[in-house]
Design a protein around this motif. Structure first.
Motif: not given
Length: 218
Positions: A54-56, A61-62, A209-213
């Protein structure tokens, strides 16, 4: 996701404290250290490892690592629910197991045991049915309110002195009372842990979702 790491560390600490409690009654768990506290420590270690993803994942943003984190947290949550249901269903069996181990420990009595203000399984009279108790017509010195050599010897020959000489409460009741006294804190800790896990799962989904957007915009 750092709070997940903290919750993992907290579980390890809580498990260590709980193991200290169980170690006082370790003879009632077949003389082994596979007590419920070990499960708490293992769970804390697992959450600590999972929180790494989770942290990494959040820092880099992986999406893949965030998905692994979310998936593993769901698995852990389901396993916790299954464990809680199992304990509730097998509550009577667990009690019977502890009682049986207590009785077997009494029958194999050798070195003094630290039984904390109690005597016997159900009560002090349990010793009357053991080889040790019949040989000395009494109880181990660890049953005495003031422990001195031979204080439990022939106590059954003087019934009137029993209430002032030895503890009459059974160790199963003492163990149950001690566990119940800590039950509120344990339940509170579990509820907080479950809520943190749910928040962690929700945040991993939100970050994915935020990273994808973000990358779609780019």
């Amino acid at each position: 996701m750092r709070w997940m790491q903290l919750s993992g560390l907290a579980l390890i600490v809580i498990g260590g404290i709980a193991q200290g409690f169980f170690s006082s009654y370790i003879e009632f768990f077949n003389g082994k250290y596979e007590t419920p506290a070990i499960g708490i420590i293992i769970l804390g270690g697992i959450i600590l490892v999972i929180s790494f993803f989770g942290c990494c994942g959040a820092k880099k943003e992986n999406v893949f690592m965030l998905r692994i984190f979310g998936f593993l947290m769901v698995i852990v949550l389901l396993l916790e629910c299954a464990a809680a249901i199992t304990v509730l269903v097998m509550k009577t069996d667990i009690k019977n197991l502890v009682k049986r181990n207590m009785n077997e420990t009494m029958d194999k009595y050798g070195d003094p045991k630290n039984l904390y203000f109690c005597c016997g399984t159900e009560d002090y009279m349990d010793w009357n049915g053991t080889t040790y108790g019949m040989n000395v017509s009494g109880v181990p010195d660890t049953c005495c309110k003031n422990i001195v050599g031979g204080c439990g010897y022939k106590v059954f020959d003087s019934p009137s002195k029993i209430p002032t000489t030895i503890y009459t409460t059974g160790c199963f009741q003492a163990l149950s009372d001690s566990a119940h006294a800590k039950l509120g804190a344990v339940i509170g800790g579990i509820v907080i842990l479950v809520l943190l896990q749910i928040v962690g799962i929700w945040m991993s989904c939100w970050l994915i979702q935020a990273v994808k957007e973000r990358y779609e915009v780019l």
